[in-house]
Write a protein that holds these residues in place. Structure first.
Motif, mmCIF file in Angstrom:
data_model
loop_
_atom_site.group_PDB
_atom_site.id
_atom_site.type_symbol
_atom_site.label_atom_id
_atom_site.label_comp_id
_atom_site.label_asym_id
_atom_site.label_seq_id
_atom_site.Cartn_x
_atom_site.Cartn_y
_atom_site.Cartn_z
ATOM 1 N N CYS A 90 0.839 -1.205 0.000
ATOM 2 C CA CYS A 90 0.000 0.000 0.000
ATOM 3 C C CYS A 90 0.873 1.253 0.000
ATOM 4 N N CYS A 130 -4.230 -0.358 -0.055
ATOM 5 C CA CYS A 130 -5.033 -1.411 0.549
ATOM 6 C C CYS A 130 -6.484 -0.941 0.606
ATOM 7 N N CYS A 156 -0.205 3.337 3.632
ATOM 8 C CA CYS A 156 0.158 2.861 4.969
ATOM 9 C C CYS A 156 1.326 1.877 4.952
ATOM 10 N N CYS A 179 -7.242 1.984 3.103
ATOM 11 C CA CYS A 179 -6.772 3.305 2.657
ATOM 12 C C CYS A 179 -7.587 3.777 1.460
HETATM 13 ZN ZN LIG Z 1 -3.104 1.139 3.242
#
Ligand SMILES: [Zn+2]
Length: 83
Positions: free
Chosen positions: A56, A77, A59, A80
């Motif tokens: 991701c 992801c 994050c 997010c």
């Molecule tokens: Zn993420």
């Protein structure tokens, strides 16, 4: 488009349906969409090369196999992406 620029063909009053201008804008939208997808695939391939595919971008966590299967060019992801 260039070929028709200097003609004065009247396509705006064709009773048979869509005007050339309308069809042209439809095609331009398709081309834009195809270019955007190509760009997504190309950056996904760059991430593969860089070893960051499936990570991701927000994050740093895993994007998730299910998400990548559904959307192979996903850069974030699911949590997010939902933000
Ligand atoms: Zn993420």
């Amino acid at each position: 488009m260039a070929a028709s620029r200097d003609t004065n063909a009247d396509d705006e009053h064709d009773p048979e349906g869509a005007t050339i201008a309308f069809e042209r804008s439809q095609v331009q939208a398709l081309v834009r969409d195809a270019r955007r997808r190509l760009e997504e695939v190309s950056t996904a391939l760059e991430r593969l090369d860089a070893g960051t595919y499936g990570v991701c971008e927000v994050c740093g966590g895993p994007v998730g196999d299910g998400r990548l299967e559904a959307r192979p060019t996903a850069r974030t992801c699911i949590s997010c992406a939902a933000r």
